[in-house]
Design an enzyme around this catalytic site. Structure first.
Site: not given
Length: 378
Positions: A200, A202, A325
């Site tokens: 990934s 980011h 979350c």
């Protein structure tokens, strides 16, 4: 290390600020001529050259052949592509309950065996391999074994070298999720011998919206996204040239500064660990030594994570709970539950390339004050 702001952003394991090198690469690509890299006109061939430059740089940074790199929309798609592509090898998968939710969700689509995990968050490799089912086991042959490079919540490094070697001996495909380790740990894909590896951008300061799946030479997978022959027929859709350039630029910068940043990050997270060890009701979760340098997870006695995070946020410090979350609430963490520790009261402090020592100073000043207020309310 970057310039400190009025806030201390300490959630780098979730996402990191865009590196200047990536920003420059994106702006140059977006303001210059754009073309479809699948076309033979001038704009297309220029786009193809840029795309392949990015592929070569990503490959070089992780010790892989350029043809092994399949650009995706991010780490979650890379994981999905690995799982979908390996499914024809067998419906059964083996994983640990501490894997990222993307791995767990795909594993649960078919029969899955969960490997054992110790209290530091380390997967028992023997348990992982004992769960592999061979061709003689009927319709539930193991198609894929998963193992993270290092855990995304507590930072504990896994025994990937041992697991990959054993999977090769057993003749079963092995996928390594390296999304959280990329740019922070030295990775040599070909040398490791893994079949598949998800990456990934980011999480190391690259642009959101791009990642990659590394595919071992000679391994053919059914594509998850179909409709075109892009990425050597392994992922349909026009390639995001600008994002690929930003990914490559960020990864180049991360690799160039990795040793320096790792030493800095270890000093800072050790400062957090020292404070935790000296504070009643606070403890370090995961392996305190053999972990990612930029990440540390803390457990708290009888202090709920939401008011703790809100209190720190009001003090100008951004951190994350070790739990996942779910809309506006905080769910118990499957990672911590698998480790056999309190799965509802934790906090992850994680650095990015832009973190300064002053950011940690701010955390170490704010955290005791917030804790004192919350304990007084109890």
């Amino acid at each position: 290390m970057g310039t400190s702001t009025t806030r201390a952003y300490l959630d780098g394991a979730s996402t990191q600020p865009l590196r200047p090198e990536a920003r420059a690469a994106l702006l140059e690509a977006w303001t210059g001529p754009l073309g479809d890299p699948g076309r033979i006109h001038t704009e297309g061939t220029e786009a193809r050259a840029r795309l392949e430059w990015a592929r070569e740089h990503v490959a070089a940074a992780v010790g892989a052949r350029p043809r092994s790199v399949v650009f995706t929309s991010g780490g979650s798609e890379a994981i999905a592509a690995a799982c979908f592509g390996a499914a024809r090898r067998g419906p059964h998968s083996v994983a640990a309950p501490i894997e990222h939710s993307a791995v767990r969700a795909w594993a649960e689509r078919g029969p899955v065996t969960w490997a054992e995990v110790d209290r530091t968050g380390r997967v028992d490799v023997d348990s992982l391999l004992a769960a592999v089912r061979s061709d003689g086991d009927g319709d539930e042959t193991t198609g894929l074994v998963h193992l993270q490079w290092a855990n995304h919540e507590v930072g504990t490094r896994q025994r990937v070298t041992d697991a990959v070697a054993a999977c090769r001996e057993l003749g079963v495909l092995c996928h390594v999720d390296a999304c959280g380790a990329l740019g922070h740990e030295p990775i040599a894909f070909d040398e490791l011998g893994a079949d598949l590896m998800s990456l990934s951008a980011h999480k190391l300061g690259g642009p959101p919206g791009i990642g990659a799946l590394l595919v071992r030479r000679g391994l053919r997978l059914d594509p998850l996204i179909v409709g075109g022959d892009q990425e050597r027929a392994r992922r349909a859709g026009m390639e995001p040239v600008a994002l690929a350039l930003g990914f490559a630029a960020a990864l180049d910068a991360a690799v160039a500064g990795r040793e320096h940043h790792a030493a800095f990050a270890r000093i800072q997270t050790d400062r957090v660990a020292t404070w935790a060890d000296a504070t009643d009701g606070v403890r370090v979760l995961g392996d305190p030594v053999d972990r990612l340098d930029h990440l540390i997870c803390l457990g708290f006695d009888e202090i709920e994570p939401q008011p703790l995070l809100i209190g720190l946020d009001q003090a100008g410090v951004s951190v994350h709970s070790g739990s996942s979350c779910a809309s506006e609430g905080l769910e118990p963490s499957p990672v911590l539950a698998a480790m056999g520790v309190d799965d509802q009261r934790s906090m992850r402090v994680s650095l990015s390339w832009s973190t300064t020592a002053a950011d940690i100073d701010r955390f170490l000043q704010a955290a005791p004050e917030v804790l004192d207020r919350l304990q007084a309310l109890r």
